[in-house]
Design an enzyme around this catalytic site. Structure first.
Site, PDB file in Angstrom:
ATOM      1  N   ASN A   1      43.973 -11.380 -12.678  1.00  0.00           N
ATOM      2  CA  ASN A   1      44.046 -12.789 -12.220  1.00  0.00           C
ATOM      3  C   ASN A   1      45.479 -13.231 -11.929  1.00  0.00           C
ATOM      4  O   ASN A   1      45.844 -14.386 -12.149  1.00  0.00           O
ATOM      5  CB  ASN A   1      43.376 -13.765 -13.219  1.00  0.00           C
ATOM      6  CG  ASN A   1      43.218 -15.192 -12.691  1.00  0.00           C
ATOM      7  OD1 ASN A   1      43.335 -16.155 -13.451  1.00  0.00           O
ATOM      8  ND2 ASN A   1      42.965 -15.363 -11.420  1.00  0.00           N
ATOM      9  N   ASP A  48      43.818  -3.148  -5.409  1.00  0.00           N
ATOM     10  CA  ASP A  48      44.785  -3.728  -6.341  1.00  0.00           C
ATOM     11  C   ASP A  48      46.210  -3.450  -5.845  1.00  0.00           C
ATOM     12  O   ASP A  48      46.614  -2.294  -5.736  1.00  0.00           O
ATOM     13  CB  ASP A  48      44.567  -3.064  -7.705  1.00  0.00           C
ATOM     14  CG  ASP A  48      45.419  -3.685  -8.790  1.00  0.00           C
ATOM     15  OD1 ASP A  48      46.369  -4.435  -8.463  1.00  0.00           O
ATOM     16  OD2 ASP A  48      45.148  -3.405  -9.968  1.00  0.00           O
ATOM     17  N   CYS A  65      39.265 -10.743 -10.479  1.00  0.00           N
ATOM     18  CA  CYS A  65      39.910  -9.431 -10.350  1.00  0.00           C
ATOM     19  C   CYS A  65      40.292  -8.979 -11.756  1.00  0.00           C
ATOM     20  O   CYS A  65      39.827  -9.560 -12.740  1.00  0.00           O
ATOM     21  CB  CYS A  65      41.088  -9.464  -9.379  1.00  0.00           C
ATOM     22  SG  CYS A  65      42.463 -10.522  -9.886  1.00  0.00           S
ATOM     23  N   CYS A 119      47.165 -11.287  -9.016  1.00  0.00           N
ATOM     24  CA  CYS A 119      47.423 -10.833  -7.635  1.00  0.00           C
ATOM     25  C   CYS A 119      46.311 -11.236  -6.663  1.00  0.00           C
ATOM     26  O   CYS A 119      46.492 -12.096  -5.809  1.00  0.00           O
ATOM     27  CB  CYS A 119      47.610  -9.319  -7.593  1.00  0.00           C
ATOM     28  SG  CYS A 119      49.009  -8.730  -8.566  1.00  0.00           S
ATOM     29  N   ARG A 120      45.135 -10.612  -6.785  1.00  0.00           N
ATOM     30  CA  ARG A 120      44.099 -10.790  -5.766  1.00  0.00           C
ATOM     31  C   ARG A 120      43.288 -12.068  -5.905  1.00  0.00           C
ATOM     32  O   ARG A 120      43.111 -12.807  -4.929  1.00  0.00           O
ATOM     33  CB  ARG A 120      43.137  -9.582  -5.785  1.00  0.00           C
ATOM     34  CG  ARG A 120      43.784  -8.296  -5.319  1.00  0.00           C
ATOM     35  CD  ARG A 120      42.932  -7.099  -5.658  1.00  0.00           C
ATOM     36  NE  ARG A 120      42.873  -6.876  -7.099  1.00  0.00           N
ATOM     37  CZ  ARG A 120      42.133  -5.969  -7.710  1.00  0.00           C
ATOM     38  NH1 ARG A 120      41.339  -5.191  -6.985  1.00  0.00           N
ATOM     39  NH2 ARG A 120      42.171  -5.818  -9.020  1.00  0.00           N
ATOM     40  N   SER A 121      42.743 -12.327  -7.103  1.00  0.00           N
ATOM     41  CA  SER A 121      41.836 -13.488  -7.213  1.00  0.00           C
ATOM     42  C   SER A 121      42.553 -14.833  -7.051  1.00  0.00           C
ATOM     43  O   SER A 121      41.950 -15.763  -6.496  1.00  0.00           O
ATOM     44  CB  SER A 121      40.975 -13.432  -8.480  1.00  0.00           C
ATOM     45  OG  SER A 121      41.749 -13.409  -9.649  1.00  0.00           O
TER      46      SER A 121
HETATM   47  P1  4NP Z   1      45.022  -8.192  -9.953  1.00  0.00           P
HETATM   48  O1  4NP Z   1      46.193  -7.113 -10.127  1.00  0.00           O
HETATM   49  O2  4NP Z   1      43.808  -7.640 -10.681  1.00  0.00           O
HETATM   50  O3  4NP Z   1      44.809  -8.268  -8.490  1.00  0.00           O
HETATM   51  O4  4NP Z   1      45.517  -9.483 -10.571  1.00  0.00           O
HETATM   52  C1  4NP Z   1      46.614  -6.691 -11.400  1.00  0.00           C
HETATM   53  C2  4NP Z   1      47.561  -7.406 -12.078  1.00  0.00           C
HETATM   54  C3  4NP Z   1      47.995  -6.987 -13.339  1.00  0.00           C
HETATM   55  C4  4NP Z   1      47.454  -5.857 -13.899  1.00  0.00           C
HETATM   56  C5  4NP Z   1      46.493  -5.152 -13.223  1.00  0.00           C
HETATM   57  C6  4NP Z   1      46.058  -5.570 -11.965  1.00  0.00           C
HETATM   58  N1  4NP Z   1      47.899  -5.442 -15.170  1.00  0.00           N
HETATM   59  O5  4NP Z   1      47.377  -4.422 -15.672  1.00  0.00           O
HETATM   60  O6  4NP Z   1      48.777  -6.056 -15.751  1.00  0.00           O
END
Ligand code: 4NP
Length: 156
Positions: free
Chosen positions: A16, A129, A13, A18-20
């Site tokens: 790294n 997201d 994702c 939240c989702r992955s």
């Molecule tokens: P993820 O969510 O891609 O599911 O881990 C996010 C976590 C942090 C950020 C963006 C998306 N960020 O920009 O910090």
């Protein structure tokens, strides 16, 4: 069915956190409880490195824990060039991830790259997201990741 049993699967994702990490933890749990004996290595990484070394977002840890899965020991890392050679499957959560993977993949990559929901056969859907939303977004991600993991396990 997939042609071959993958020996390793990398979930991707953006951050790294939240989702992955949820996809990694849930898919490992589903696989370990599927009664299948093949060892598969599961990992996750982000296309950006903003959170390198961090634990998953507390909301992802919480939603996993509510469903009996502990992802708290995972640590964030960024996608590397080596990943395109060491993993059999690299699975993105959304189309932005897929575009970044297409951009970064070496021409001679040995990995098969796909959208998680698509290769699982649950529909060509993006896993949204949840970072800027509330806990309900994390529950939604959990549900999508669980159904995709079960469907993918059945295809392996
Ligand atoms: P993820 O969510 O891609 O599911 O881990 C996010 C976590 C942090 C950020 C963006 C998306 N960020 O920009 O910090």
């Amino acid at each position: 069915m997939l042609k071959n049993t993958p020996r390793s699967i990398l979930f991707i994702c953006l951050g790294n956190i939240c989702r992955s990490p949820l996809a990694e933890g849930v898919m490992r749990h589903v696989w370990e409880n599927s009664g299948r004996s093949e060892d598969i290595h599961f990992d996750s990484a982000g296309t950006n490195g903003y959170h390198t070394g961090d634990a998953p977002d507390p909301r992802s840890v919480e939603v996993a824990k509510l469903h009996g899965i502990d992802i708290s020991a995972q640590r964030c890392r960024q996608l590397t060039r080596d990943d395109f050679y060491t993993f059999d499957l690299i699975l993105g959560m959304d189309q932005v991830n897929m575009a970044t993977l297409a951009q970064r993949k070496p021409e001679d990559t040995t990995a098969h790259i796909a959208l998680f929901t698509d290769i699982a056969g649950v529909g060509d859907m993006e896993i949204p997201d949840p970072y800027f939303g509330d806990m309900s977004g994390f529950e939604e991600v959990y549900r999508m990741v669980l159904s995709s993991s079960k469907a993918l396990a059945a295809r392996i």
